[in-house]
Design a protein around this motif. Sequence first.
Motif, PDB file in Angstrom:
ATOM      1  N   SER A  40      -3.968  -4.716   2.001  1.00 26.89           N
ATOM      2  CA  SER A  40      -2.654  -5.328   1.751  1.00 26.89           C
ATOM      3  C   SER A  40      -2.554  -6.756   2.278  1.00 26.89           C
ATOM      4  N   ARG A  41      -3.536  -7.199   3.058  1.00 24.84           N
ATOM      5  CA  ARG A  41      -3.449  -8.543   3.632  1.00 24.84           C
ATOM      6  C   ARG A  41      -3.752  -9.613   2.589  1.00 24.84           C
ATOM      7  N   THR A  42      -2.881 -10.592   2.529  1.00 30.95           N
ATOM      8  CA  THR A  42      -3.102 -11.763   1.675  1.00 30.95           C
ATOM      9  C   THR A  42      -2.423 -12.951   2.336  1.00 30.95           C
ATOM     10  N   SER A  43      -2.698 -14.138   1.856  1.00 32.50           N
ATOM     11  CA  SER A  43      -2.150 -15.325   2.519  1.00 32.50           C
ATOM     12  C   SER A  43      -1.876 -16.424   1.508  1.00 32.50           C
ATOM     13  N   PHE A  44      -1.039 -17.375   1.918  1.00 32.13           N
ATOM     14  CA  PHE A  44      -0.763 -18.552   1.094  1.00 32.13           C
ATOM     15  C   PHE A  44      -0.422 -19.714   2.013  1.00 32.13           C
TER      16      PHE A  44
ATOM     17  N   LEU B 141       0.337 -15.215   6.534  1.00 33.40           N
ATOM     18  CA  LEU B 141      -0.433 -13.993   6.328  1.00 33.40           C
ATOM     19  C   LEU B 141       0.561 -12.846   6.142  1.00 33.40           C
ATOM     20  N   VAL B 142       0.502 -12.190   4.997  1.00 35.38           N
ATOM     21  CA  VAL B 142       1.427 -11.094   4.718  1.00 35.38           C
ATOM     22  C   VAL B 142       0.641  -9.798   4.582  1.00 35.38           C
ATOM     23  N   ALA B 143       1.317  -8.702   4.939  1.00 35.56           N
ATOM     24  CA  ALA B 143       0.678  -7.393   4.873  1.00 35.56           C
ATOM     25  C   ALA B 143       1.759  -6.327   4.882  1.00 35.56           C
ATOM     26  N   THR B 144       1.384  -5.113   4.520  1.00 36.34           N
ATOM     27  CA  THR B 144       2.279  -3.966   4.604  1.00 36.34           C
ATOM     28  C   THR B 144       1.867  -3.106   5.780  1.00 36.34           C
ATOM     29  N   LEU B 145       2.844  -2.761   6.620  1.00 32.30           N
ATOM     30  CA  LEU B 145       2.599  -2.005   7.833  1.00 32.30           C
ATOM     31  C   LEU B 145       3.219  -0.612   7.742  1.00 32.30           C
ATOM     32  N   CYS B 146       2.625   0.324   8.444  1.00 28.98           N
ATOM     33  CA  CYS B 146       3.201   1.656   8.619  1.00 28.98           C
ATOM     34  C   CYS B 146       3.629   1.769  10.082  1.00 28.98           C
ATOM     35  N   LEU B 147       4.917   2.015  10.305  1.00 25.44           N
ATOM     36  CA  LEU B 147       5.460   2.049  11.659  1.00 25.44           C
ATOM     37  C   LEU B 147       5.495   3.477  12.201  1.00 25.44           C
ATOM     38  N   GLU B 148       5.578   3.581  13.523  1.00 24.69           N
ATOM     39  CA  GLU B 148       5.668   4.896  14.143  1.00 24.69           C
ATOM     40  C   GLU B 148       7.048   5.512  13.982  1.00 24.69           C
ATOM     41  N   ASN B 149       8.065   4.675  13.766  1.00 22.38           N
ATOM     42  CA  ASN B 149       9.434   5.173  13.626  1.00 22.38           C
ATOM     43  C   ASN B 149      10.135   4.475  12.465  1.00 22.38           C
TER      44      ASN B 149
ATOM     45  N   ALA C 183       1.647   1.724  13.465  1.00 26.11           N
ATOM     46  CA  ALA C 183       0.675   2.814  13.510  1.00 26.11           C
ATOM     47  C   ALA C 183      -0.574   2.485  12.699  1.00 26.11           C
ATOM     48  N   ALA C 184      -0.365   1.759  11.586  1.00 30.08           N
ATOM     49  CA  ALA C 184      -1.495   1.429  10.707  1.00 30.08           C
ATOM     50  C   ALA C 184      -1.082   0.309   9.768  1.00 30.08           C
ATOM     51  N   ILE C 185      -2.066  -0.272   9.129  1.00 30.91           N
ATOM     52  CA  ILE C 185      -1.832  -1.272   8.089  1.00 30.91           C
ATOM     53  C   ILE C 185      -2.269  -0.685   6.759  1.00 30.91           C
ATOM     54  N   SER C 186      -1.505  -0.934   5.719  1.00 28.97           N
ATOM     55  CA  SER C 186      -1.894  -0.438   4.399  1.00 28.97           C
ATOM     56  C   SER C 186      -3.215  -1.083   3.983  1.00 28.97           C
TER      57      SER C 186
ATOM     58  N   ASN D  41       6.956  -2.433 -17.182  1.00 26.81           N
ATOM     59  CA  ASN D  41       6.751  -0.987 -17.139  1.00 26.81           C
ATOM     60  C   ASN D  41       6.037  -0.539 -15.868  1.00 26.81           C
ATOM     61  N   TRP D  42       6.121  -1.353 -14.841  1.00 27.79           N
ATOM     62  CA  TRP D  42       5.472  -1.051 -13.568  1.00 27.79           C
ATOM     63  C   TRP D  42       5.980   0.264 -12.976  1.00 27.79           C
ATOM     64  N   GLU D  43       5.042   1.116 -12.624  1.00 26.61           N
ATOM     65  CA  GLU D  43       5.364   2.356 -11.928  1.00 26.61           C
ATOM     66  C   GLU D  43       4.894   2.208 -10.484  1.00 26.61           C
ATOM     67  N   PRO D  44       5.816   2.159  -9.531  1.00 26.55           N
ATOM     68  CA  PRO D  44       5.415   1.878  -8.143  1.00 26.55           C
ATOM     69  C   PRO D  44       4.600   3.010  -7.538  1.00 26.55           C
ATOM     70  N   PRO D  45       3.676   2.676  -6.657  1.00 28.47           N
ATOM     71  CA  PRO D  45       2.903   3.714  -5.965  1.00 28.47           C
ATOM     72  C   PRO D  45       3.801   4.534  -5.043  1.00 28.47           C
ATOM     73  N   LYS D  46       3.460   5.769  -4.847  1.00 31.25           N
ATOM     74  CA  LYS D  46       4.289   6.669  -4.048  1.00 31.25           C
ATOM     75  C   LYS D  46       4.032   6.534  -2.552  1.00 31.25           C
ATOM     76  N   ASP D  47       2.848   6.058  -2.186  1.00 29.38           N
ATOM     77  CA  ASP D  47       2.434   6.115  -0.785  1.00 29.38           C
ATOM     78  C   ASP D  47       2.343   4.761  -0.094  1.00 29.38           C
ATOM     79  N   ARG D  48       2.805   3.705  -0.717  1.00 30.16           N
ATOM     80  CA  ARG D  48       2.690   2.389  -0.094  1.00 30.16           C
ATOM     81  C   ARG D  48       3.659   1.408  -0.744  1.00 30.16           C
ATOM     82  N   TYR D  49       3.791   0.250  -0.102  1.00 19.84           N
ATOM     83  CA  TYR D  49       4.606  -0.845  -0.622  1.00 19.84           C
ATOM     84  C   TYR D  49       3.723  -2.079  -0.788  1.00 19.84           C
TER      85      TYR D  49
END
Length: 481
Positions: free
Chosen positions: A355-359, A236-244, A349-352, A73-81
């Motif tokens: 959001s940084r995690t690693s394995f 190292l994984v993360a979610t990024l916000c790009l300029e384009n 442009a920015a990092i969420s 029943n996961w409802e995804p966030p609207k502003d990030r991944y």
Amino acid sequence: MLQLRAWHTGNFRRIASRAFSTRQTTHTELYDVVIVGGGPAGCALAATLGSMRALADKRIALVDLGKLNNTQNWEPPKDRYLSRALQITASNKRFLDSLGLWCQCHTDRIQECDRAVVTDALGGGIVDLEAARPAPAPGVTSVAHIIETKNLVSGFLRSLNQSCPGVEVIERARVVDIKAAPTAPMAQTEEWPVVTLSDERQLQARLLIGADGASSCVRKYAGIGTYGTDYAQHSLVATLCLENINHTAFQRFLPTGPIALLPFPGGFANLIWSLDSELLVPLKAAPERVFADLVNAAFRLSSAEMRRLYDMLRQGAHEEALRAEIEWRLSLFARSNAGSNAQIPPCVAAISPRSRTSFPLRMRMVDSLIGSRVALVGDAGHVVHPLAGQGLNMGLEDIQCLSRELELAAIAGEDIGASAALARYNRRRYARNLAMQGIVDKIWHVFGAHSGPVAAARSLVMNSLDCLPGAKSRLVSSMMT
């Protein structure tokens, strides 16, 4: 109100929670198939088996420690991944489509990736893979589909709840023991695996399937040996916000390991950065703006310049000083490449936040994919470096093969847990998995070599391949089908 009542009734029927399970008696319950592991591979397998007419009379259970009802029943966030994401090949996407699984995901959060650009920082080699020119296969226009792991699992669980009444989902239950026992007390019959759960339920399986990851308890029960190597690196994984907005996947091989940027919808992106362990801690701890600048630098600057930035980071340089150094070097890069057709991703442009995690990165092979009334799928049977995005794709191919063999066995009236069907699965998948693991491992070692002649040779091969459209088309086709 009626809809709410129906929802609760359906979920009560589909999800056997810990509270429900504790009311069960401790007698052994017989199942035809017990799948341990509620990740992408386990849920995909359960949904595949649950959709087969030939297995409609089989009792199937999916067991996991997690809160699968919450994931369903996961409802995804609207502003990030989310930062944990997967690449799904075109052929595996068609397979999931054919079962009605893909449409159960939040498809607006899936990005079709139509191009992949791979570069070598040391030798300067480049390969630009575009799915549509020339078309690698009829009707195929994407190199891969990028989807969050939780989105995919959520869709699988919704499909199980709606379309697979023969599959019982047992959540929040840890496997505490697995042992072999006769199917009836005091009977001189073949022994089947008995799975004891933390809620004291005991499930005896005609066929026990391990989809429980690299540390599989099912594999350990079956006595299947493993071997492989640790790469002394972390991803190292993360979610990024790009300029384009971006629909292209980018990967650059650095001396410290490959860095990849996979597109999400709406100008977001997934970062997968393979790093030596000594660099992991300072990069995870770096301020978000510094981290975003370092990602931009890693896709643009030379290896010598990156070494300089790494040294400043490790030595604890002040944030403003480090940012000034990066911005100066990036400005020089921009001026020297003005007007050129440089194959680089849009600037970050920015990092969420958070959001940084690693394995850790490792390769693990198994002696066999099967044991006595046991089969392994996904990471339980093979672990591979993520640089080629083949981990879950190999698991989905396992699932297609195993489910087909079980279906054929059921149609023929055979015992689906007997060695005949399992041997066919092992014969079809074991060598193919080893081959793919070997290819990915060799890519890692070839691009991990720092000597000038090796770097020059591999870049020569990359540049030559980039000039051969037919060869590139075949390479893209082999990646997707």
